[in-house]
Design a protein around this motif. Structure first.
Motif, short mmCIF file in Angstrom:
data_model
loop_
_atom_site.label_atom_id
_atom_site.label_comp_id
_atom_site.label_asym_id
_atom_site.label_seq_id
_atom_site.Cartn_x
_atom_site.Cartn_y
_atom_site.Cartn_z
N UNK A 150 12.55 88.51 -21.17
CA UNK A 150 12.41 87.18 -20.56
C UNK A 150 11.99 87.33 -19.10
N UNK A 151 10.72 87.20 -18.82
CA UNK A 151 10.23 87.38 -17.45
C UNK A 151 10.70 86.29 -16.49
N UNK A 152 11.36 85.25 -17.01
CA UNK A 152 11.82 84.15 -16.17
C UNK A 152 13.26 84.30 -15.70
N UNK A 153 13.86 85.47 -15.95
CA UNK A 153 15.21 85.71 -15.43
C UNK A 153 15.27 87.12 -14.88
N UNK A 154 16.40 87.48 -14.27
CA UNK A 154 16.56 88.82 -13.69
C UNK A 154 18.03 89.20 -13.66
N UNK A 155 18.31 90.41 -13.23
CA UNK A 155 19.68 90.91 -13.22
C UNK A 155 20.59 90.08 -12.31
N UNK A 156 20.04 89.59 -11.21
CA UNK A 156 20.87 88.79 -10.30
C UNK A 156 21.33 87.50 -10.98
N UNK A 157 20.44 86.85 -11.68
CA UNK A 157 20.81 85.61 -12.37
C UNK A 157 21.79 85.89 -13.51
N UNK A 158 21.72 87.07 -14.09
CA UNK A 158 22.58 87.42 -15.22
C UNK A 158 23.89 88.07 -14.81
N UNK A 159 24.10 88.27 -13.51
CA UNK A 159 25.23 89.06 -13.03
C UNK A 159 26.58 88.54 -13.54
N UNK A 160 26.79 87.24 -13.51
CA UNK A 160 28.06 86.68 -13.95
C UNK A 160 28.28 86.93 -15.44
N UNK A 161 27.25 86.72 -16.23
CA UNK A 161 27.37 86.97 -17.67
C UNK A 161 27.65 88.44 -17.95
N UNK A 162 26.95 89.32 -17.28
CA UNK A 162 27.12 90.75 -17.52
C UNK A 162 28.52 91.22 -17.13
#
Length: 204
Positions: free
Chosen positions: A184-196
């Protein structure tokens, strides 16, 4: 024991599959938690973790990972009958049976339920005779191809999903910016940090 229960992987592998499916869904649907099928909370309560699937159509499963062992159940609304697991599981899981129950009856019902303490050599539990893989499909078939086929139909991404990136996540290799971008080129690790962090998934 029902054959469906016998096909479940061992506890560590089951936990890993739950985590990987949750990460893949988070990548493909970063802004819409309610639109995801799969989730995993490594700190659901005290020392317990919880994996879950909800399809929004009345089908779901929950798998509890506790210091005692694992308890799980699914509910498939297309199956005409249901089981009552409350009296069948060990006392250590009774509270979770009630908390994770499904159906409108006073006693929790399920179309499949299972458990495995650390002393058990195999899974124990039951499923109604008509219960196929159903909600458990991607837990029983952890291949990248199976997830890709399902996710492309459900999420309808603008580009075909990268099979190697899916395999990377399913293998629980540390998540990298390149893997995220491939899915998904529209997201990144920073945006996913809480989920991860909630899933307790490695990054690198």
């Amino acid at each position: 024991m029902n054959d469906l229960i016998g096909r479940l992987p061992a506890t560590p592998e089951l936990r890993d599959r739950c985590r990987a499916l949750a990460v893949l869904d988070a990548i493909l649907s970063p802004d819409d938690w309610g639109g995801r099928y799969y989730s995993f909370d490594s700190r659901w309560s005290a020392d317990n973790a919880l994996g879950s699937m909800r399809d929004g159509q009345g089908n779901d499963w929950f798998v509890l990972f506790s210091p005692v062992g694992v308890y799980g159940r699914s509910f498939d609304h297309e199956v005409p009958t249901a089981l009552k697991p409350l009296g069948a599981v060990p006392e250590a899981f009774r509270g979770f049976v009630e908390e994770l129950g499904s159906g409108d009856e006073e006693e929790p019902v399920a179309t499949a339920f299972f458990w495995r303490t650390h002393q058990d050599a195999a899974w124990r539990g039951d499923a109604v005779d008509a219960c196929e893989a159903g909600p458990f499909g991607l837990l029983l078939d952890p291949s990248a191809e199976a997830y890709r086929d399902w996710a492309e139909e459900y999420f309808e991404p603008e580009q075909p999903l990268d099979l190697a990136a899916i395999e990377h996540v399913l293998a629980l290799r540390p998540l990298t910016p390149a893997v995220v971008a491939a899915l998904n080129p529209d997201t990144d690790l920073e945006e996913l940090a809480k989920d991860l962090a909630e899933i307790d998934f490695p990054t690198g």
